[in-house]
Design a protein around this motif. Structure first.
Motif, short mmCIF file in Angstrom:
data_model
loop_
_atom_site.label_atom_id
_atom_site.label_comp_id
_atom_site.label_asym_id
_atom_site.label_seq_id
_atom_site.Cartn_x
_atom_site.Cartn_y
_atom_site.Cartn_z
N SER A 115 -16.71 10.99 -5.96
CA SER A 115 -15.90 12.09 -6.68
C SER A 115 -14.46 11.62 -7.28
CB SER A 115 -15.46 13.16 -5.54
OG SER A 115 -14.70 14.29 -5.95
N LEU A 116 -14.51 11.61 -8.58
CA LEU A 116 -13.39 11.16 -9.08
C LEU A 116 -11.95 12.05 -8.83
CD1 LEU A 116 -14.41 10.01 -12.65
CD2 LEU A 116 -14.09 8.66 -10.54
N PRO A 117 -12.10 13.51 -8.73
CA PRO A 117 -10.99 14.15 -8.49
C PRO A 117 -10.72 14.00 -7.01
CG PRO A 117 -12.73 15.67 -9.31
CD PRO A 117 -13.36 14.35 -9.19
N ILE A 118 -11.30 13.78 -6.03
CA ILE A 118 -10.93 13.40 -4.61
C ILE A 118 -10.25 12.14 -4.65
CG2 ILE A 118 -11.64 13.02 -2.38
CD1 ILE A 118 -13.91 14.96 -2.70
N ALA A 119 -10.67 11.18 -5.40
CA ALA A 119 -10.08 10.03 -5.49
C ALA A 119 -8.58 9.92 -6.18
CB ALA A 119 -10.73 9.02 -6.31
N VAL A 120 -8.32 10.91 -6.91
CA VAL A 120 -7.00 11.07 -7.49
C VAL A 120 -6.28 11.93 -6.45
CG1 VAL A 120 -5.83 12.36 -9.36
CG2 VAL A 120 -7.98 10.99 -10.12
N ALA A 121 -6.93 13.02 -6.08
CA ALA A 121 -5.95 13.81 -4.94
C ALA A 121 -5.55 12.80 -3.93
CB ALA A 121 -6.91 14.98 -4.65
N VAL A 122 -6.49 12.13 -3.38
CA VAL A 122 -6.10 11.11 -2.13
C VAL A 122 -5.02 10.22 -2.46
CG1 VAL A 122 -7.00 9.73 -0.19
CG2 VAL A 122 -8.50 11.81 -0.88
N GLY A 123 -5.37 9.53 -3.53
CA GLY A 123 -4.33 8.34 -3.80
C GLY A 123 -2.81 9.26 -4.22
N LEU A 124 -2.84 10.07 -4.99
CA LEU A 124 -1.37 10.71 -5.17
C LEU A 124 -0.98 11.22 -3.61
CD1 LEU A 124 -2.07 12.95 -8.30
CD2 LEU A 124 -0.73 10.76 -8.09
N ALA A 125 -1.78 11.74 -2.58
CA ALA A 125 -1.29 12.30 -1.58
C ALA A 125 -0.56 11.19 -0.58
CB ALA A 125 -2.48 13.12 -0.78
N LEU A 126 -1.43 10.14 -0.64
CA LEU A 126 -1.06 8.92 0.17
C LEU A 126 0.32 8.45 -0.34
CD1 LEU A 126 -4.40 7.07 0.88
CD2 LEU A 126 -2.99 8.29 2.40
#
Length: 615
Positions: free
Chosen positions: A244-255
């Motif tokens: 999932s690209l959206p999850i990858a973007v969201a997790v990276g920003l969240a971290l």
């Protein structure tokens, strides 16, 4: 505690790192979906491209824009295509096991890191050019926003949307989805899976290079720190289930934002140092958590092949009996004993060889004997060195310290192995690497664990000749232990488990118990090697047990022959001798090149020798 009103400022400050992590996760996801390979070499590509850009801009005077175009749009994608053609394509054509693919990735990683160290040196650099100037703009309320952070976030979002559009509305996207679903069926339908994989590697290398260029101005540029930082962003791709690209973007920003937010929390008391360590190493925490998730219960991983096999090719003895092995053992014995006849300077040059050979023997036992792709043996050695330093500071005799450390590390191996034994293949490699990163970040590099330690040899081992002889004795005991295990009942169980785990279960082998036992023995061996390394240098040096260094050790054993104790000794000589005789990093270049060539050299150098001897 700082004013809570600063939370917005800290969140905005964390966008830059978060965007780079999100970009890394996007590259890993796309590369995996198009190639079937989790790009463990991403950190090496990142540091190579970052150093090359600095060379062009700072040393040779190029404009930043032209240097970025050459590095990111020519060199990085070209390197990715080269990796597909020369490294991973041959592995895919002969349907290599996951373990061999992991070794090839590790080989590429250490090759690029070694090349950077050999060309540009190992001293950290701070004069790194930035693609976007670090200017700030003032938002309503007086909050500051960095222009480069906005540019990085915009780049990530544009790339993610563009990838979604390509995958949904273009012919290449249709072919890519077919290859991602089933490469074999896609080939039967007329899709050139090799070209799709080359495109995947080109994009993965481009994003890796861009991540390196974006992160380098935020941290000191050095051949070991930046690759490890990039590798910690594997947590983003794992959290996204490699899909999932959206999850990858969201997790990276969240971290990234979460790591920045933690900087304004400064509790006192005993929790202070621990929270400071978590704040500065949040990506390492995320990687550890993501790797320890019970993958077997996560939808999608089983279908992606991440839970399958993963062993390395094992080659039997050549025809004609064990003459070749006897000659190899004789050569090793001669090489190990020769320094005793040299003067003090000659002995000191190879003083770490027996200690390193003992650590590499643990890889032979765990990976060569049990078929378990463990990337964390170096961390057990680090625990052994730290234990030796703690015991020596308390003036415990060296013999007692060695025995206590070995037994303690064996018990630790049993405990750490408990959440590991049900994992295989790439998942096992990720879990053990995550454990190595966690130990390095939260134990070896922390002042609360290592401050004030002294390591002194006892008086009767103060001379280099005496200590080297003692090292040989311990190495001999370790070699006898490995030989005894492999020839006994446990060895037969290991062979059955390694060759066919389901068949071993059916034959009555208690597979989890066997795995636990081999992890415990391997941890004890590595711990003994760590004790000797600490005593040889009379100091505890956390950089010696860096996770990237552990990957180099793992690759060296595989290259020399992962099922060969003789190969472990020769690999130790090669690692020490190449750097001493040439420049630092040369051993990584040689080992990395040979490991990356796993598609052309199955079984390593030992396997090639055996095939030649077999005629």
């Amino acid at each position: 505690m700082a004013d809570p009103g600063l939370a917005i400022d800290f969140a905005l400050a964390g966008v830059a790192v978060g965007a780079a992590a999100a970009l890394s996760g996007v590259g890993l996801v796309i590369c995996y979906r198009l190639t079937g390979v989790l790009n463990l070499a991403q950190g090496g590509i990142a540091v190579f491209v970052a150093y090359l850009l600095r060379e062009l801009v700072v040393v040779r005077g190029w404009p930043v824009g032209w240097g970025a175009v050459l590095c990111l749009l020519v060199v990085a994608p070209g390197l990715g295509v080269l990796l597909q053609l020369a490294v991973f394509g041959p592995l895919q054509r002969r349907r290599a096991a996951i373990g061999e693919v992991v070794v090839a990735c590790v080989g590429v990683l250490v090759l690029l890191i070694g090349a950077v160290a050999a060309i540009w040196g190992t001293a950290p650099l701070a004069d790194v050019p930035a693609l976007v100037p670090a200017r700030t703009v003032t938002l309503p309320g007086g909050h500051l926003l960095r222009v480069d952070a906005v540019a990085q976030l915009g780049t990530v979002l544009v790339i993610a949307v563009a990838l979604w559009a390509v995958g949904r509305w273009t012919g290449f996207g249709v072919r890519a989805r077919a290859v991602s679903a089933d490469p074999t069926l896609a080939e039967l339908a007329g899709v050139n899976a090799g070209r799709v994989a080359a495109a995947g590697w080109a994009f993965g290398s481009f994003t890796a290079g861009l991540v390196g260029v974006l992160l380098a101005p935020l941290v000191l540029l050095d051949p070991y720190g930046l690759p490890l930082l990039v590798m910690e962003t594997l947590a983003v791709a794992v959290a996204a289930r490699l899909r999932s690209l959206p999850i990858a973007v969201a997790v990276g920003l969240a971290l990234g934002i979460g790591q920045s937010e933690l900087t304004w929390l400064h509790p006192g008391g005993t929790l202070g140092p621990l929270l400071d360590a978590v704040q500065s190493n949040l990506f390492a925490v995320a990687l550890l958590v993501a790797a320890l998730v019970p993958w077997g219960f996560v939808e999608g991983f089983a279908e992606q092949g991440l839970l399958g096999g993963g062993g390395l090719p094992q080659l039997g003895r050549p025809r004609g009996g064990g003459g070749g092995a006897a000659w190899g053992a004789a050569v090793c014995a001669l090489a190990l004993l020769t320094p005793l006849a040299l003067r003090a300077g000659g002995v000191r040059a190879v003083l770490t060889v027996p200690a390193l050979a003992l650590i590499l023997l643990s890889v032979v036992l765990v990976t060569g004997g049990g078929g378990l792709v463990s990337l964390g043996q170096g961390s057990f050695a680090g625990l052994g060195a730290l234990a030796a330093a703690l015991l020596a500071s308390g003036r415990v005799p060296v013999g007692a310290a060695l025995v206590v450390t070995v037994l303690g590390l064996a018990a630790a191996g049993l405990l750490i192995g408990r959440p590991v034994v049900h994992r295989r293949g790439l998942v096992l490699a990720l879990v053990t690497f995550a454990l190595a990163v966690g130990l390095s970040r939260f134990v070896f590099e922390q002042p609360y664990a290592t401050a004030g330690l002294t390591v002194l040899r006892p008086v009767f081992l103060r001379g280099d000749h005496a200590f080297y002889a003692a090292e040989l004795a311990v190495l001999g005991v370790g070699a006898l232990l490995v030989a005894g295990v492999r020839r006994g009942r446990l060895g037969r169980a290991l062979v059955a488990m390694r060759d066919h785990e389901a068949g071993a279960w059916a034959a009555g082998v208690a597979v989890p118990r066997v795995k636990l036992l081999v992890f415990g023995l391997g941890a004890g061996l590595a711990g003994a090697g760590g004790v000797l390394l600490a005593l040889s240098g009379e100091a505890f040096d956390a950089s010696v047990f860096d996770p990237v260094q552990g990957l180099l050790w793992f690759a060296a054993v595989v290259v020399a022959g992962v099922d060969s104790a003789v190969g472990a000794v020769l690999a130790a000589f090669a690692l020490v001798g190449l750097d001493a005789a040439t420049v630092p990093g040369m051993s990584a270049v040689v080992v990395g090149a040979l490991a990356a060539g796993a598609g052309w050299l199955p079984g390593g150098l030992a396997g090639w020798v055996r095939r030649v001897a077999a005629g």
